[in-house]
Write a protein that holds these residues in place. Structure first.
Motif, mmCIF file in Angstrom:
data_model
loop_
_atom_site.group_PDB
_atom_site.id
_atom_site.type_symbol
_atom_site.label_atom_id
_atom_site.label_comp_id
_atom_site.label_asym_id
_atom_site.label_seq_id
_atom_site.Cartn_x
_atom_site.Cartn_y
_atom_site.Cartn_z
ATOM 1 N N LYS A 61 13.151 1.065 -3.015
ATOM 2 C CA LYS A 61 13.663 2.196 -2.225
ATOM 3 C C LYS A 61 12.755 3.423 -2.280
ATOM 4 N N THR A 62 11.825 3.463 -3.215
ATOM 5 C CA THR A 62 10.879 4.574 -3.258
ATOM 6 C C THR A 62 9.999 4.571 -2.017
ATOM 7 N N PHE A 63 9.653 3.377 -1.527
ATOM 8 C CA PHE A 63 8.729 3.247 -0.403
ATOM 9 C C PHE A 63 9.363 2.651 0.854
ATOM 10 N N VAL A 70 5.581 2.761 4.235
ATOM 11 C CA VAL A 70 4.226 3.226 3.954
ATOM 12 C C VAL A 70 3.199 2.224 4.461
ATOM 13 N N ILE A 71 2.104 2.766 4.992
ATOM 14 C CA ILE A 71 0.919 1.968 5.288
ATOM 15 C C ILE A 71 -0.242 2.654 4.585
ATOM 16 N N VAL A 72 -1.086 1.867 3.936
ATOM 17 C CA VAL A 72 -2.273 2.422 3.292
ATOM 18 C C VAL A 72 -3.491 1.722 3.876
ATOM 19 N N PHE A 73 -4.477 2.530 4.261
ATOM 20 C CA PHE A 73 -5.737 2.044 4.807
ATOM 21 C C PHE A 73 -6.869 2.473 3.883
ATOM 22 N N ASP A 74 -7.991 1.731 3.944
ATOM 23 C CA ASP A 74 -9.196 2.293 3.354
ATOM 24 C C ASP A 74 -9.788 3.232 4.404
ATOM 25 N N LEU A 75 -10.872 3.883 4.096
ATOM 26 C CA LEU A 75 -11.408 4.887 5.008
ATOM 27 C C LEU A 75 -12.290 4.316 6.115
ATOM 28 N N ALA A 81 -2.330 -2.008 2.324
ATOM 29 C CA ALA A 81 -0.921 -2.151 1.926
ATOM 30 C C ALA A 81 -0.062 -1.800 3.129
ATOM 31 N N HIS A 82 1.022 -2.554 3.312
ATOM 32 C CA HIS A 82 1.908 -2.293 4.448
ATOM 33 C C HIS A 82 3.343 -2.573 4.042
ATOM 34 N N GLY A 83 4.206 -1.605 4.271
ATOM 35 C CA GLY A 83 5.596 -1.724 3.863
ATOM 36 C C GLY A 83 6.508 -2.402 4.860
ATOM 37 N N ILE A 148 -3.078 7.362 3.315
ATOM 38 C CA ILE A 148 -1.662 7.012 3.244
ATOM 39 C C ILE A 148 -0.998 7.496 4.527
ATOM 40 N N VAL A 149 -0.209 6.630 5.166
ATOM 41 C CA VAL A 149 0.479 7.001 6.393
ATOM 42 C C VAL A 149 1.962 6.662 6.250
ATOM 43 N N VAL A 150 2.792 7.648 6.559
ATOM 44 C CA VAL A 150 4.245 7.456 6.619
ATOM 45 C C VAL A 150 4.713 8.108 7.909
#
Length: 154
Positions: A61-63, A70-75, A81-83, A148-150
């Motif tokens: 439940k945190t994410f 949450v989605i996390v990308f490298d630069l 990572a994808h929620g 990080i993208v939300v």
């Protein structure tokens, strides 16, 4: 005939209440920013492997909160990572576009690598709760080698 009009009025009113209820339960910009900060805190405290596993865990439940994930990308635009969709982890999403042809990840990267390293970007995306294409605003935050993208639905 009178019952038919009552039925139509009821359906319309029930639909209106449903829209009102969903608008009241939608995530806020503040909640998206807080979730992004929770990712940053987890990366610092737990490292990337644990944090990325927690992001993928739908029961965490945190994410995961309503339509927030949450989605996390490298630069470079690689999804790390994808929620909501684990099938795209490890894929280069730098050319990803929304329903109107707008480059999403490229614009996220402009914000993440910009002066502030954070900000908002508007686009269209499918809401995982109701499966409709809706206006969405993503909060982007750079953290080291990650973005990080939300997002919130408007």
């Amino acid at each position: 005939m009178k019952n038919f009009y009552r039925f139509i009025a009821f359906v319309f009113f029930a639909g209106f209440l449903n829209v009102q209820a969903s608008a009241e339960t939608r995530a806020t910009a503040e909640e998206a920013i807080a979730m992004s900060k929770a990712v940053q805190a987890s990366l610092k405290a737990n490292g990337k492997d644990k944090t990325f596993a927690d992001i993928a865990d739908l029961n965490n439940k945190t994410f995961h909160d309503r339509e927030l994930y949450v989605i996390v990308f490298d630069l470079k635009g690689m999804c790390v990572a994808h929620g909501n969709n684990p099938k795209i982890v490890g894929k280069d999403l730098s050319e990803m576009r929304d329903q109107e042809g707008t480059y999403i990840t490229k614009n996220f990267l402009k914000i993440a690598t910009g002066k502030d390293g954070k900000g908002w970007f508007d686009y269209k995306w499918v809401n995982p709760v109701n499966k409709l294409v809706e206006a969405k605003s993503g909060y982007i935050q750079k953290d080291g080698d990650y973005m990080i993208v939300v997002g919130i639905y408007k």
